[in-house]
Design an enzyme around this catalytic site. Sequence first.
Site: not given
Ligand SMILES: NC(=O)c1ccc[n+]([C@@H]2O[C@H](COP(=O)([O-])OP(=O)(O)OC[C@H]3O[C@@H](n4cnc5c(N)ncnc54)[C@H](O)[C@@H]3O)[C@@H](O)[C@H]2O)c1
Length: 259
Positions: A147, A151
């Site tokens: 991961y 990133k």
């Molecule tokens: N939530 C956090 O704490 C956090 C922190 C740092 C970075 N991020 C990043 O923010 C972004 C969103 O994260 P989140 O926490 O909202 O995640 P989440 O799991 O709530 O949402 C992710 C969405 O991506 C979709 N998805 C997954 N694989 C997919 C694919 N192959 N094709 C199309 N859609 C797909 C899922 O169905 C889901 O709806 C990500 O890039 C994550 O790495 C999140």
Amino acid sequence: MTDKPRALIIGGGNGIGEAAALLMHARGWRVIVADRDADAAGRVAASIDGTARCLDITDEAALNQAAEKEESRGGIAALVVCAALFQDIMPPEAYPTADWERTIGVNLTGTWLANRAFGSRMARRGAGAIVNIASIAALGSVPVHAYGSSKAAVVALTQNLAGEWGRSGVRVNCVSPGSTLVPRVQARLATGRYAAHPKEFTALGRAVEPNEVAEAIEFLASPRASAITGVNLVVDCGWEVASTWAQYGGVRASYAPPT
Ligand SMILES: NC(=O)c1ccc[n+]([C@@H]2O[C@H](COP(=O)([O-])OP(=O)(O)OC[C@H]3O[C@@H](n4cnc5c(N)ncnc54)[C@H](O)[C@@H]3O)[C@@H](O)[C@H]2O)c1
């Protein structure tokens, strides 16, 4: 009546992508919610009078087809790439290679494929903005090896493509959220899957709200960021600055006047 600018959000069915869809709709964008989870995309799109599209970010042919379809309607003004896979904390020797490849495949290769499909068409048209989502995991040392590596590579990819397409009128930026209280993270907190609450490690003493990441996404996608390309905008409640305070006992709990 002027046409609304159109934004396509991949991974818009949940979490940060959903928050971005709601905020962009409220700010006057017409939003296309794309997700591999068709039900989630449909639910979010229905709440904002948007369009839902079932799309897997690893499917190159489907991405090209979607990009071509949008281009035939005049093209999207903004692409937001939120789709990602997460991984459990694991020592390197216990982490299956297939899981490594799946994580890199979605987070890095998927981001690359989506940027290439939509960005190259934006460049041909001479306008567009892309916002990728990286993470604070790209900025420091973390025990989630695939991961974190994926990133860090998204930050590099963003910089590369910003250079590639800048003179063609396309801006490419990324946002790096800190721990953000999306339902997936809330569920992990509720079941004790984190060693400690993320608020313990930030300068502001709290975790990030999804809407706060959405604000950064919408800003970078909009013409208000017209001179900004190739940046990684960190939205982390001060996790990065606070992390070096550990050696000194951590950041101060609250202001106390000198006695
Ligand atoms: N939530 C956090 O704490 C956090 C922190 C740092 C970075 N991020 C990043 O923010 C972004 C969103 O994260 P989140 O926490 O909202 O995640 P989440 O799991 O709530 O949402 C992710 C969405 O991506 C979709 N998805 C997954 N694989 C997919 C694919 N192959 N094709 C199309 N859609 C797909 C899922 O169905 C889901 O709806 C990500 O890039 C994550 O790495 C999140």
